[in-house]
Write a protein that holds these residues in place. Structure first.
Motif, PDB file in Angstrom:
ATOM      1  N   VAL A  67       0.701  -1.153  -0.005  1.00 56.51           N
ATOM      2  CA  VAL A  67       0.062  -0.123   0.074  1.00 56.51           C
ATOM      3  C   VAL A  67       0.857   1.298  -0.103  1.00 56.51           C
ATOM      4  CG1 VAL A  67      -1.590   1.273   1.345  1.00 56.51           C
ATOM      5  CG2 VAL A  67      -1.703  -1.269   1.203  1.00 56.51           C
ATOM      6  N   ALA A  68       0.738   2.158  -0.897  1.00 58.91           N
ATOM      7  CA  ALA A  68       1.802   3.093  -1.083  1.00 58.91           C
ATOM      8  C   ALA A  68       0.956   4.526  -1.572  1.00 58.91           C
ATOM      9  CB  ALA A  68       2.792   2.867  -2.032  1.00 58.91           C
ATOM     10  N   ARG A  87       6.336   5.994 -15.514  1.00 61.75           N
ATOM     11  CA  ARG A  87       6.896   5.444 -14.090  1.00 61.75           C
ATOM     12  C   ARG A  87       6.383   6.266 -13.046  1.00 61.75           C
ATOM     13  NH1 ARG A  87      13.152   6.326 -14.601  1.00 61.75           N
ATOM     14  NH2 ARG A  87      12.854   8.303 -14.289  1.00 61.75           N
ATOM     15  N   LEU A  88       6.040   5.462 -11.916  1.00 65.24           N
ATOM     16  CA  LEU A  88       5.455   5.922 -10.753  1.00 65.24           C
ATOM     17  C   LEU A  88       6.459   5.719  -9.676  1.00 65.24           C
ATOM     18  CD1 LEU A  88       2.088   4.466 -10.625  1.00 65.24           C
ATOM     19  CD2 LEU A  88       2.635   6.569 -11.617  1.00 65.24           C
ATOM     20  N   THR A  89       6.799   6.782  -8.911  1.00 71.14           N
ATOM     21  CA  THR A  89       7.277   6.729  -7.785  1.00 71.14           C
ATOM     22  C   THR A  89       6.422   6.503  -6.464  1.00 71.14           C
ATOM     23  OG1 THR A  89       9.172   8.308  -8.725  1.00 71.14           O
ATOM     24  CG2 THR A  89       9.347   7.901  -6.171  1.00 71.14           C
ATOM     25  N   LEU A  90       6.606   5.517  -5.949  1.00 71.42           N
ATOM     26  CA  LEU A  90       5.650   4.891  -4.874  1.00 71.42           C
ATOM     27  C   LEU A  90       6.315   5.339  -3.242  1.00 71.42           C
ATOM     28  CD1 LEU A  90       4.421   1.825  -6.446  1.00 71.42           C
ATOM     29  CD2 LEU A  90       3.406   4.305  -6.577  1.00 71.42           C
ATOM     30  N   GLN A  91       5.658   5.761  -2.525  1.00 74.32           N
ATOM     31  CA  GLN A  91       6.129   6.195  -1.167  1.00 74.32           C
ATOM     32  C   GLN A  91       5.254   5.130  -0.283  1.00 74.32           C
ATOM     33  OE1 GLN A  91       8.643   8.015   0.314  1.00 74.32           O
ATOM     34  NE2 GLN A  91       8.205   6.467   1.968  1.00 74.32           N
ATOM     35  N   LYS A  96      10.655   3.336  -0.435  1.00 75.53           N
ATOM     36  CA  LYS A  96      10.446   3.885  -1.703  1.00 75.53           C
ATOM     37  C   LYS A  96      10.332   2.995  -2.717  1.00 75.53           C
ATOM     38  CE  LYS A  96      11.204   8.721  -1.113  1.00 75.53           C
ATOM     39  NZ  LYS A  96      11.967  10.041  -1.572  1.00 75.53           N
ATOM     40  N   LEU A  97       9.723   2.850  -3.772  1.00 77.69           N
ATOM     41  CA  LEU A  97       9.752   1.966  -4.963  1.00 77.69           C
ATOM     42  C   LEU A  97       9.222   2.496  -6.242  1.00 77.69           C
ATOM     43  CD1 LEU A  97       7.295  -1.027  -4.885  1.00 77.69           C
ATOM     44  CD2 LEU A  97       7.281   0.799  -3.044  1.00 77.69           C
ATOM     45  N   MET A 130      13.893  -0.782  -6.326  1.00 81.11           N
ATOM     46  CA  MET A 130      12.929  -2.068  -6.380  1.00 81.11           C
ATOM     47  C   MET A 130      12.062  -1.301  -7.322  1.00 81.11           C
ATOM     48  SD  MET A 130      10.581  -3.604  -3.324  1.00 81.11           S
ATOM     49  CE  MET A 130      11.934  -3.202  -2.204  1.00 81.11           C
ATOM     50  N   GLN A 131      11.425  -2.316  -8.295  1.00 78.35           N
ATOM     51  CA  GLN A 131      10.589  -2.075  -9.353  1.00 78.35           C
ATOM     52  C   GLN A 131       9.427  -3.112  -9.199  1.00 78.35           C
ATOM     53  OE1 GLN A 131      12.610  -1.113 -13.044  1.00 78.35           O
ATOM     54  NE2 GLN A 131      12.640   1.008 -12.590  1.00 78.35           N
ATOM     55  N   LEU A 132       8.078  -2.528  -9.813  1.00 80.07           N
ATOM     56  CA  LEU A 132       7.157  -3.643 -10.292  1.00 80.07           C
ATOM     57  C   LEU A 132       6.826  -3.014 -11.365  1.00 80.07           C
ATOM     58  CD1 LEU A 132       4.897  -3.353  -6.985  1.00 80.07           C
ATOM     59  CD2 LEU A 132       6.779  -5.089  -7.319  1.00 80.07           C
ATOM     60  N   THR A 133       6.795  -3.986 -12.448  1.00 83.02           N
ATOM     61  CA  THR A 133       6.431  -3.897 -13.698  1.00 83.02           C
ATOM     62  C   THR A 133       4.860  -4.441 -13.985  1.00 83.02           C
ATOM     63  OG1 THR A 133       8.874  -4.053 -14.436  1.00 83.02           O
ATOM     64  CG2 THR A 133       7.015  -4.225 -16.363  1.00 83.02           C
ATOM     65  N   HIS A 134       4.195  -3.617 -14.626  1.00 81.06           N
ATOM     66  CA  HIS A 134       2.651  -3.677 -14.563  1.00 81.06           C
ATOM     67  C   HIS A 134       2.097  -4.620 -13.615  1.00 81.06           C
ATOM     68  CE1 HIS A 134       1.728  -2.207 -18.796  1.00 81.06           C
ATOM     69  NE2 HIS A 134       2.962  -2.333 -19.025  1.00 81.06           N
TER      70      HIS A 134
END
Length: 745
Positions: A67-68, A87-91, A96-97, A130-134
């Protein structure tokens, strides 16, 4: 819809509980009508939704749920091609990812900075980030029943299911670690079925456990209600494993209770007691045998003789390898019945096999089978054949010999089952290759006894059956295994001719047949279909070779100098009979045929068999066919010919058959491929198998424990009057039609 105060029981109908469209789809696609039906539509597997992201770094390949808040949303131009990606920067709370999407046109208006959302996907790292693709995602905001869920992928589907069942959307539902996956159709997706189940579970009344508490505790199982909830909403893998263990035992116990009641009812029936005689036809036959019985034949015969002497119906399944001498064991049992003044019926699946049995039994009996003829032995009996293609006069004579008792052994096909056939005093029914007959057909002869007696029953199969299958699928049948082969059986070598890999060895196959014939021996060439039926050809596909085409090809080509015969099921009976007699007499060198020769045909001089399109046959069927050769003093050679490509599962199956002649090993392979649906004969019973979690192949301990418990309960309470919960469980865990099947099997 059901009101909040209404509680549902397992017998409650789904009408008024779920939306009408869902009720209709569940009924049409899955035959689900009640709450119990729905809760027993267990997940076929579970997906890991991923654990929430914490302080520690996730490993590459981990599936996480996080949850970010979207801190930034940037469109980044592609380097090597046109277009851009989002590209989303998530907190997250602690980390962060980034999340990357390669179809940004619509998403750029949905995934905006400031939104708090849930993401689920597989972790990768790029330059240490750290990344999540789709990833799948859903927006977490207050929603009311009827509003649209904003999101995509599995998380959005779960959100819709949660919203539909509970009316609101919560993080807890979406953060579930383990997600059940159900069989789905176009009308009902997995998440929709899950939603229906959640609705039902929310309104479910407490369930009375059908199993006595002491049994549940003794086996360390959870209560039924706990199991039904945990199998659909597990918090940990241990939850669904424990739930499945309990529900699997219920399935086993329900089935074994049905079979235990059947065995109890059978024990209450009466049958003619037929003890052995020291001075009858059976003793005379044994004295004339030109060979010594194998240990297996003697042991099996003794066990059958003991059962025939009892005043209760014998129900024996005699299983043995191809060529192990089952027919001889059956004949000795029939002679014991004749010594007690009773008739015997031998039911065969095809006219070819019935005629073969008729000839074989007459040959083995000699003048002991000439009963009623001038000069016959005083203890002789008469053997009569009854098939559907007989002339009116032949049929009349056979029926007369049957009803008057002049015939002691009546051999026939399905014609024996017809109502017009009356027996004088039927004491023993022998069924060859029992799997070829429907349950109703096999059951009919059991009602033909005299004076309210039930005839004894002996069924034979050359397809070995694992113990758990035998004690479940064959109900009250007592399984006797005939071990060993008679002296004189020769070894059989099996080779796979993979034409899909190379055709260079094809001429050698026909040359091998020629060489055997030149040495005075004979051969079979077996095809999967006849070839004069357009519908069958279309079903089989153009790549299969019909027997008519193969016969023409061989007789005018590779085997032109040999005597090549043709045999298939649609030839006139007289022609089939003549062909088999000519082949048995050595007047035909090569018999090009269909599977009419699969069982019972005994030509010891045949040493080679080529099975064309062998991939079209089942493992057990190939083993049966192969058993037609190597029956004499010369070794046998079986060639499995196939066009399937290299590395295909079908070719691997053929190689497994070539690798062993152990029927029990092959039966295991066959049953693993076919699974329980075919094992239980559902094609014959007209229903799908009711076993959802129990595997007759894999859960021997569960089945054995359930059988012992069922026997104990039924011995004390046959009608289950003191166990109403168990009586209900039988109905709940198995379909009515499958119970009927087991009652008659």
């Amino acid at each position: 819809m059901t009101t909040a105060c209404t509680k549902l029981g397992l017998e409650s109908r789904l009408d008024g509980v779920l939306a009408p469209a869902a009720v209709a789809a569940l009924a049409e696609d899955f035959e689900i009508h009640t709450v119990g039906d729905l809760l027993r539509a267990y997940p076929r597997r579970y997906a890991r939704n991923g654990v929430p992201l914490g302080d520690e770094q996730a490993e590459p390949g981990d599936h996480i749920t996080v949850v970010a808040t979207i801190a930034k949303a940037d469109l980044i131009p592609m380097r090597n091609r046109k277009g851009s990606f989002l590209r989303l920067t998530l907190q997250a709370d602690r980390q962060k990812l980034e999340a990357t999407f390669f179809n940004p046109q619509k998403l750029r208006h949905v995934l905006k900075p400031g939104l708090r959302m849930m993401f689920s996907g597989t972790v990768k790292y790029f330059r240490g980030t750290m990344q999540l693709t789709h990833p799948s995602y859903v927006e977490l905001r207050a929603t009311k029943d009827g509003t649209t869920v904003h999101g995509s992928g599995q998380l959005a589907q779960m959100a819709r299911a949660q919203q539909q069942s509970a009316g609101t959307l919560t993080e807890d539902a979406l953060a579930r670690d383990i997600i059940p996956i159900y069989d789905s159709t176009r009308a009902l997706q997995s998440w929709e079925i899950w939603s229906c189940i959640r609705i039902v579970l929310d309104q479910l009344a407490p369930i009375e456990d059908p199993l006595p508490r002491e049994i549940v505790e003794a086996r360390g199982m959870v209560p039924l209600e706990t199991a039904l909830r945990a199998v659909h909403l597990p918090s940990t893998p241990a939850d669904h494993d424990t739930a499945r263990d309990r529900l699997r035992f219920d399935e086993a116990l329900a089935m074994q209770l049905v079979l235990a009641r059947q065995r109890h009812a059978e024990a209450a029936r009466t049958a003619p007691a037929m003890p052995p005689r020291a001075d009858g036809i059976a003793a005379a036959f044994d004295q004339r045998l030109p060979f010594t019985l194998t240990d297996g034949q003697a042991s099996a015969g003794q066990r059958i003789a003991e059962r025939l002497a009892r005043p209760h119906p014998m129900n024996v399944l005699l299983q043995g390898e191809v060529g192990s001498g089952k027919t001889l064991v059956a004949l000795r049992a029939m002679l014991q019945a004749i010594d007690s003044g009773h008739q015997c019926a031998l039911l065969a699946p095809t006219e070819v096999l019935a005629t073969q049995h008729y000839r074989s039994l007459r040959a083995m009996l000699g003048d002991l089978g000439d009963g009623g003829e001038l000069g016959s032995s005083a203890s002789a009996t008469r053997v009569t054949l009854l098939t559907g293609s007989m002339t009116a006069s032949q049929r009349k004579a056979a029926l007369l010999a049957t009803v008057t008792g002049d015939a002691g052994i009546i051999i026939g096909t399905h014609a024996l089952i017809q109502d017009t056939v009356e027996f004088f005093d039927l004491g023993l029914v022998v069924i060859d290759e029992q799997h070829r007959f429907g349950v109703e057909q096999r059951d009919q002869l059991r009602g033909r006894g005299r004076g309210g007696n039930t005839p004894h029953t002996l069924v034979m199969t050359a397809t070995p059956i694992p113990r758990t299958i035998a004690m479940t699928a064959f109900g009250a049948l007592d399984v006797i295994t005939l071990h060993g082969l008679p002296a004189g059986r020769s070894p059989i070598t099996t080779s796979v001719l993979a034409l899909g890999v190379s055709r260079k060895w094809l001429p050698r196959a026909w040359q091998r047949i020629t060489e055997e014939v030149e040495q005075g021996r004979q051969a079979y060439v077996v095809c999967s279909r006849i070839g004069d039926d357009a519908a069958a050809a279309a079903k089989d596909g153009p790549e299969t070779t019909p027997v008519l085409d193969m016969h023409e090809h061989l007789s005018t080509g590779p085997l032109a100098g040999l005597r090549v015969g043709l045999l298939h099921g649609r030839l006139p009976t007289e022609e089939k009979d003549l062909t088999m007699r000519q082949f048995a007499a050595g007047e035909i060198d090569v018999l090009v045929c269909t599977t009419v020769i699969e069982v019972g045909v005994d030509v010891p001089n045949a040493t080679v068999m080529v099975i064309v399109d062998a991939d079209r046959f089942g493992i057990s069927q190939l083993h049966q066919l192969r058993g037609r050769i190597g029956r004499g003093r010369h070794a046998g050679l079986c060639i499995l010919m196939s066009e399937v490509p290299e590395g295909s599962p079908a070719l691997q199956r053929l190689q497994a058959v070539a690798g062993t002649t152990n029927g029990f090993e092959l039966a295991e392979l066959d049953l693993q491929a076919r699974r329980e649906g075919d094992i239980l004969g559902v094609a014959q019973s007209g229903t799908r198998t009711s076993l959802r979690l129990l595997s007759l192949l894999d859960h021997a301990e569960t089945i054995t424990a359930a059988r012992e418990l069922a026997e104990d309960i039924i011995s004390r309470d046959p009608a289950l009057a003191d166990h109403p919960g168990l009586a209900r469980m039988i109905t709940a865990a198995t379909t009515t039609s499958s119970i009927d099947y087991l009652d008659k099997a």
